[in-house]
Design a protein around this motif. Structure first.
Motif, mmCIF file in Angstrom:
data_model
loop_
_atom_site.group_PDB
_atom_site.id
_atom_site.type_symbol
_atom_site.label_atom_id
_atom_site.label_comp_id
_atom_site.label_asym_id
_atom_site.label_seq_id
_atom_site.Cartn_x
_atom_site.Cartn_y
_atom_site.Cartn_z
ATOM 1 N N VAL A 4 44.601 42.456 37.568
ATOM 2 C CA VAL A 4 44.854 43.222 36.451
ATOM 3 C C VAL A 4 45.956 43.725 36.622
ATOM 4 C CG1 VAL A 4 42.257 43.748 36.034
ATOM 5 C CG2 VAL A 4 43.665 45.408 37.124
ATOM 6 N N GLY A 5 46.729 44.014 35.505
ATOM 7 C CA GLY A 5 47.974 44.678 35.481
ATOM 8 C C GLY A 5 49.365 43.629 35.812
ATOM 9 N N LEU A 6 48.976 42.470 35.618
ATOM 10 C CA LEU A 6 50.185 41.617 35.956
ATOM 11 C C LEU A 6 51.203 41.655 34.745
ATOM 12 C CD1 LEU A 6 48.304 38.157 37.152
ATOM 13 C CD2 LEU A 6 49.468 40.081 38.560
ATOM 14 N N PRO A 7 52.631 41.541 35.510
ATOM 15 C CA PRO A 7 53.531 41.572 34.243
ATOM 16 C C PRO A 7 53.477 39.892 33.639
ATOM 17 C CG PRO A 7 54.367 40.981 36.453
ATOM 18 C CD PRO A 7 52.927 41.293 36.648
ATOM 19 N N ALA A 8 54.282 40.100 32.552
ATOM 20 C CA ALA A 8 54.251 38.850 31.573
ATOM 21 C C ALA A 8 55.319 37.976 32.225
ATOM 22 C CB ALA A 8 54.705 39.135 30.065
ATOM 23 N N PRO A 65 44.538 28.212 44.199
ATOM 24 C CA PRO A 65 45.015 29.215 44.069
ATOM 25 C C PRO A 65 46.115 29.416 43.064
ATOM 26 C CG PRO A 65 45.269 28.764 46.506
ATOM 27 C CD PRO A 65 44.609 27.542 45.418
ATOM 28 N N ILE A 66 46.291 30.663 42.225
ATOM 29 C CA ILE A 66 47.316 30.701 41.294
ATOM 30 C C ILE A 66 48.309 31.547 41.720
ATOM 31 C CG2 ILE A 66 47.572 31.693 38.860
ATOM 32 C CD1 ILE A 66 44.611 31.032 38.171
ATOM 33 N N GLU A 67 49.727 31.701 41.500
ATOM 34 C CA GLU A 67 50.610 32.281 42.002
ATOM 35 C C GLU A 67 51.565 32.779 40.963
ATOM 36 O OE1 GLU A 67 52.878 30.132 44.742
ATOM 37 O OE2 GLU A 67 51.312 30.145 46.248
ATOM 38 N N VAL A 82 47.911 35.487 43.011
ATOM 39 C CA VAL A 82 47.400 36.569 42.165
ATOM 40 C C VAL A 82 46.049 36.453 41.793
ATOM 41 C CG1 VAL A 82 49.849 37.552 41.427
ATOM 42 C CG2 VAL A 82 48.515 35.648 40.039
ATOM 43 N N GLY A 83 45.547 35.067 42.248
ATOM 44 C CA GLY A 83 44.050 34.831 41.659
ATOM 45 C C GLY A 83 43.785 33.444 41.782
#
Length: 296
Positions: free
Chosen positions: A259-263, A234-236, A242-243
């Protein structure tokens, strides 16, 4: 048959690829109705990248299709773990079509890098089928049925780093059978979907995802200062998943991210990841907001 006009300095055999030969008078019409690529548009020695999808538009297998320049057949360059299942699936749809579908023992080599006249000091032999990887201009070339003594001056791991840096997916390493949508694998951005051809399996869902901007996640190149963990980790971001990580080699990988993740920083098994979307992908990661739900 001819080799590329300009050969490429990095060359390796891809041991995990299998070539399927599709012959018979109905071969083009048969495949045209099943895959995302426009097979009818291929001339001799032309290649396309495409996939077989479920009726719900989910990925089952992807492959390159080469129109043989000297033989009345199509060659499918696919991942070896998928080859037998792909052949079986195609046979189910053959019915009365004049089509033969056979696994071959033909080898596949990848070539990439700056253009020169030779590979490792030797000119590429012409008695191999060659085609440019149709996904990106700098993706490189592929050779089918190169002579056994074709010299490799790079490794499969080197090719993996090249592929990952460009953001190119590699079959089941990056896609989940029966779950991943074609657009999530960026097939819509890399020429893997022919939007103006006739119907094919999964076309309705695939078209709806495009025209209603419904894609919720995509494969994105990522990098870390440490070797990346196993696929599926997992990615957080800010404590929220988030993925997941997909294929990787050393410090480079592909991740299926919302998609649409903040920086903001991404974390994967305690390692900080940096998203590195190439120019062809950047806009698709921030699509217009849609009020209609996409398939999960």
């Amino acid at each position: 048959m001819s080799s590329p006009v300009q050969s490429i300095p990095h060359c390796t055999r891809l041991s995990d690829r299998t070539v399927i030969r599709i012959g018979g008078a109905d071969r083009v019409r048969f495949l045209q109705g099943l895959v995302t690529a426009d097979i009818a548009a291929l001339g001799p020695n032309d290649a396309a990248w495409g996939a077989c999808l479920t009726p719900q538009g989910r990925w089952q297998a992807d492959f390159f299709v080469l129109a043989h320049p000297d033989d009345a057949c199509l060659l499918l360059d696919c991942a070896t773990p998928q080859a037998e299942a792909l052949r079986t699936q195609l046979l189910r749809f053959r019915l009365r079509a004049d089509v033969t579908i056979d696994l071959t023992g033909l080898s596949v080599h990848a070539l990439w890098g700056a253009a020169t006249d030779s590979v490792d000091g030797e000119t590429l032999l012409e008695n191999a089928l060659s085609y440019r990887d149709p996904r990106l201009d700098n993706a490189g070339w592929r050779l089918i049925d190169a002579p056994p003594d074709t010299r490799a001056n790079a490794t499969e791991q080197d090719y993996a780093l090249h592929r990952l840096a460009l953001g190119l997916p590699d079959g089941a390493q990056d896609c989940e059978e029966g779950r991943t949508l074609a657009a999530e694998a960026n097939m819509d951005l890399l020429g893997g979907i022919a939007w103006d051809k006739g119907c094919y399996m999964g076309q309705e869902v695939t078209a709806r995802m495009r025209y209603r901007a419904l894609v919720k996640r995509r494969l994105v190149p990522v990098a870390s200062t440490a070797p990346l963990p196993a696929p599926g980790t997992p990615i957080e971001q800010n404590g929220v998943e988030v993925g997941t990580l997909r294929s990787s080699q050393d410090h480079l990988g592909l991740a299926m991210l919302k998609v649409g993740l903040p920086a903001a920083p991404l974390l994967c098994a305690g390692h900080t990841l940096t998203a590195r979307p190439p120019a062809w992908l950047a806009d698709a990661l921030h699509p217009p907001v849609s009020s209609t739900s996409a398939p999960d």
